[in-house]
Design a protein around this motif. Structure first.
Motif, PDB file in Angstrom:
ATOM      1  N   GLY A  96       0.826  -1.204   0.000  1.00  0.00           N
ATOM      2  CA  GLY A  96       0.000   0.000   0.000  1.00  0.00           C
ATOM      3  C   GLY A  96       0.860   1.253   0.000  1.00  0.00           C
ATOM      4  N   PHE A  97       1.950   1.222   0.760  1.00  0.00           N
ATOM      5  CA  PHE A  97       2.886   2.342   0.801  1.00  0.00           C
ATOM      6  C   PHE A  97       3.481   2.584  -0.587  1.00  0.00           C
ATOM      7  CE2 PHE A  97       7.074   4.114   1.154  1.00  0.00           C
ATOM      8  CZ  PHE A  97       6.922   5.148   2.055  1.00  0.00           C
ATOM      9  N   HIS A  98       3.932   1.514  -1.241  1.00  0.00           N
ATOM     10  CA  HIS A  98       4.526   1.649  -2.583  1.00  0.00           C
ATOM     11  C   HIS A  98       3.511   2.185  -3.600  1.00  0.00           C
ATOM     12  CE1 HIS A  98       8.480   0.255  -1.683  1.00  0.00           C
ATOM     13  NE2 HIS A  98       8.104  -0.964  -1.364  1.00  0.00           N
ATOM     14  N   ARG A  99       2.249   1.806  -3.458  1.00  0.00           N
ATOM     15  CA  ARG A  99       1.216   2.322  -4.369  1.00  0.00           C
ATOM     16  C   ARG A  99       1.093   3.840  -4.215  1.00  0.00           C
ATOM     17  NH1 ARG A  99      -1.606  -1.717  -6.721  1.00  0.00           N
ATOM     18  NH2 ARG A  99      -3.401  -0.437  -7.258  1.00  0.00           N
ATOM     19  N   ALA A 100       1.091   4.310  -2.974  1.00  0.00           N
ATOM     20  CA  ALA A 100       1.007   5.755  -2.727  1.00  0.00           C
ATOM     21  C   ALA A 100       2.260   6.463  -3.242  1.00  0.00           C
ATOM     22  CB  ALA A 100       0.832   6.013  -1.231  1.00  0.00           C
ATOM     23  N   GLU A 101       3.408   5.872  -2.990  1.00  0.00           N
ATOM     24  CA  GLU A 101       4.673   6.475  -3.421  1.00  0.00           C
ATOM     25  C   GLU A 101       4.732   6.546  -4.950  1.00  0.00           C
ATOM     26  OE1 GLU A 101       9.119   6.213  -1.596  1.00  0.00           O
ATOM     27  OE2 GLU A 101       8.285   4.323  -2.342  1.00  0.00           O
ATOM     28  N   ALA A 102       4.298   5.485  -5.624  1.00  0.00           N
ATOM     29  CA  ALA A 102       4.300   5.468  -7.091  1.00  0.00           C
ATOM     30  C   ALA A 102       3.358   6.522  -7.663  1.00  0.00           C
ATOM     31  CB  ALA A 102       3.904   4.081  -7.602  1.00  0.00           C
ATOM     32  N   ALA A 103       2.327   6.891  -6.883  1.00  0.00           N
ATOM     33  CA  ALA A 103       1.367   7.915  -7.319  1.00  0.00           C
ATOM     34  C   ALA A 103       1.829   9.329  -6.937  1.00  0.00           C
ATOM     35  CB  ALA A 103      -0.003   7.627  -6.713  1.00  0.00           C
ATOM     36  N   GLY A 104       3.029   9.448  -6.376  1.00  0.00           N
ATOM     37  CA  GLY A 104       3.586  10.767  -6.097  1.00  0.00           C
ATOM     38  C   GLY A 104       3.706  11.158  -4.639  1.00  0.00           C
ATOM     39  N   ALA A 105       3.275  10.308  -3.712  1.00  0.00           N
ATOM     40  CA  ALA A 105       3.359  10.658  -2.291  1.00  0.00           C
ATOM     41  C   ALA A 105       4.816  10.816  -1.870  1.00  0.00           C
ATOM     42  CB  ALA A 105       2.676   9.599  -1.433  1.00  0.00           C
ATOM     43  N   ARG A 106       5.110  11.939  -1.229  1.00  0.00           N
ATOM     44  CA  ARG A 106       6.461  12.218  -0.743  1.00  0.00           C
ATOM     45  C   ARG A 106       6.475  12.629   0.721  1.00  0.00           C
ATOM     46  NH1 ARG A 106       7.172   9.514  -4.157  1.00  0.00           N
ATOM     47  NH2 ARG A 106       8.194   9.793  -6.155  1.00  0.00           N
ATOM     48  N   ARG A 107       5.279  12.680   1.331  1.00  0.00           N
ATOM     49  CA  ARG A 107       5.168  13.077   2.740  1.00  0.00           C
ATOM     50  C   ARG A 107       4.042  12.280   3.394  1.00  0.00           C
ATOM     51  NH1 ARG A 107       8.708  16.531   3.756  1.00  0.00           N
ATOM     52  NH2 ARG A 107       9.370  18.145   2.364  1.00  0.00           N
ATOM     53  N   LEU A 108       4.098  12.186   4.717  1.00  0.00           N
ATOM     54  CA  LEU A 108       3.047  11.548   5.495  1.00  0.00           C
ATOM     55  C   LEU A 108       3.187  12.009   6.939  1.00  0.00           C
ATOM     56  CD1 LEU A 108       4.324   9.064   7.417  1.00  0.00           C
ATOM     57  CD2 LEU A 108       4.576   8.008   5.186  1.00  0.00           C
ATOM     58  N   TRP A 109       2.119  11.829   7.707  1.00  0.00           N
ATOM     59  CA  TRP A 109       2.124  12.082   9.143  1.00  0.00           C
ATOM     60  C   TRP A 109       1.904  10.763   9.850  1.00  0.00           C
ATOM     61  CZ3 TRP A 109       3.526  16.606  11.307  1.00  0.00           C
ATOM     62  CH2 TRP A 109       3.536  17.734  10.485  1.00  0.00           C
ATOM     63  N   VAL A 110       2.651  10.532  10.932  1.00  0.00           N
ATOM     64  CA  VAL A 110       2.546   9.291  11.688  1.00  0.00           C
ATOM     65  C   VAL A 110       2.675   9.624  13.173  1.00  0.00           C
ATOM     66  CG1 VAL A 110       5.029   8.816  11.465  1.00  0.00           C
ATOM     67  CG2 VAL A 110       3.460   6.923  11.925  1.00  0.00           C
ATOM     68  N   LEU A 111       1.941   8.897  13.995  1.00  0.00           N
ATOM     69  CA  LEU A 111       2.073   9.103  15.437  1.00  0.00           C
ATOM     70  C   LEU A 111       3.503   8.801  15.873  1.00  0.00           C
ATOM     71  CD1 LEU A 111      -1.200   7.470  16.767  1.00  0.00           C
ATOM     72  CD2 LEU A 111      -0.635   9.898  16.750  1.00  0.00           C
ATOM     73  N   GLU A 112       4.041   9.675  16.701  1.00  0.00           N
ATOM     74  CA  GLU A 112       5.402   9.488  17.201  1.00  0.00           C
ATOM     75  C   GLU A 112       5.555   8.123  17.870  1.00  0.00           C
ATOM     76  OE1 GLU A 112       8.607  12.213  19.586  1.00  0.00           O
ATOM     77  OE2 GLU A 112       6.508  12.357  20.216  1.00  0.00           O
ATOM     78  N   LEU A 113       4.514   7.650  18.561  1.00  0.00           N
ATOM     79  CA  LEU A 113       4.583   6.379  19.283  1.00  0.00           C
ATOM     80  C   LEU A 113       4.172   5.175  18.437  1.00  0.00           C
ATOM     81  CD1 LEU A 113       3.159   7.588  22.714  1.00  0.00           C
ATOM     82  CD2 LEU A 113       5.552   7.207  22.075  1.00  0.00           C
ATOM     83  N   ASN A 114       3.922   5.370  17.133  1.00  0.00           N
ATOM     84  CA  ASN A 114       3.575   4.257  16.249  1.00  0.00           C
ATOM     85  C   ASN A 114       4.872   3.661  15.689  1.00  0.00           C
ATOM     86  OD1 ASN A 114       2.551   2.430  14.429  1.00  0.00           O
ATOM     87  ND2 ASN A 114       1.052   3.840  13.551  1.00  0.00           N
ATOM     88  N   THR A 115       5.557   2.927  16.554  1.00  0.00           N
ATOM     89  CA  THR A 115       6.887   2.417  16.197  1.00  0.00           C
ATOM     90  C   THR A 115       6.830   1.414  15.047  1.00  0.00           C
ATOM     91  OG1 THR A 115       6.685   0.822  18.000  1.00  0.00           O
ATOM     92  CG2 THR A 115       7.887   2.855  18.471  1.00  0.00           C
ATOM     93  N   ARG A 116       5.752   0.662  14.952  1.00  0.00           N
ATOM     94  CA  ARG A 116       5.627  -0.315  13.858  1.00  0.00           C
ATOM     95  C   ARG A 116       5.609   0.393  12.501  1.00  0.00           C
ATOM     96  NH1 ARG A 116       3.787  -5.551  13.793  1.00  0.00           N
ATOM     97  NH2 ARG A 116       3.064  -6.250  11.758  1.00  0.00           N
ATOM     98  N   ALA A 117       4.765   1.413  12.358  1.00  0.00           N
ATOM     99  CA  ALA A 117       4.686   2.160  11.098  1.00  0.00           C
ATOM    100  C   ALA A 117       5.995   2.899  10.830  1.00  0.00           C
ATOM    101  CB  ALA A 117       3.521   3.142  11.139  1.00  0.00           C
TER     102      ALA A 117
END
Length: 152
Positions: A96-117
């Motif tokens: 899913g990440f690669h699909r977003a990246e291939a579509a142009g995604a270059r930024r994201l927001w993630v919870l600081e404590l979401n160590t898995r992501a």
């Protein structure tokens, strides 16, 4: 793992999107949100708006038990990525990440404590940009912005 059967989500998927996000959040972010009630109505309303936004692509993978994975992106940012906990480790988050990246995604927001992501994003070369913001849901934990590596 080969490419799963990703397809565009529709308005009929709004409750399933919310439910998948809730399941992943309850399992993976219990250490952040604890026993606070999940903001069902607010998250449902957000999915309605996202599905209605022509600039946002929401894609899902389904099995006989319902949605397994989701990704939402807008050509610049990865907005949402979730995998049903019984499918964690199967490569769907990475896909899913690669699909977003291939579509142009270059930024994201993630919870600081979401160590898995964060471990996933860092394994793919992304890094914190230094920008921080407050999550809109109680207890309002800190989110970090991640950015793609600079193009060579």
């Amino acid at each position: 793992m080969g490419s799963a059967g990703w397809c565009r989500a529709t308005g009929d998927d709004v409750v399933a999107l919310r439910d998948l996000e809730r399941a992943a959040s309850r399992r993976g972010l219990a250490h952040v949100f604890g026993d606070l009630p999940y903001p069902d109505d607010d998250v449902l309303a957000r999915w309605v708006l996202l599905l209605d936004d022509p600039g946002v692509v929401v894609e899902v993978v389904e099995d006989r038990d319902g949605l397994v994975a989701l990704t939402a992106h807008d050509g610049a940012s990865l907005r949402h990525l979730a995998v049903r906990p019984d499918h964690w480790g199967a490569g769907l988050g990475r896909e899913g990440f690669h699909r977003a990246e291939a579509a142009g995604a270059r930024r994201l927001w993630v919870l600081e404590l979401n160590t898995r992501a964060r471990a996933l994003y860092e394994s793919l070369g992304w890094a914190p940009s230094g920008d921080r913001q407050e999550c809109p849901w109680p207890p309002y934990p800190t989110e970090l912005e991640y950015a793609a590596p600079p193009a060579p």
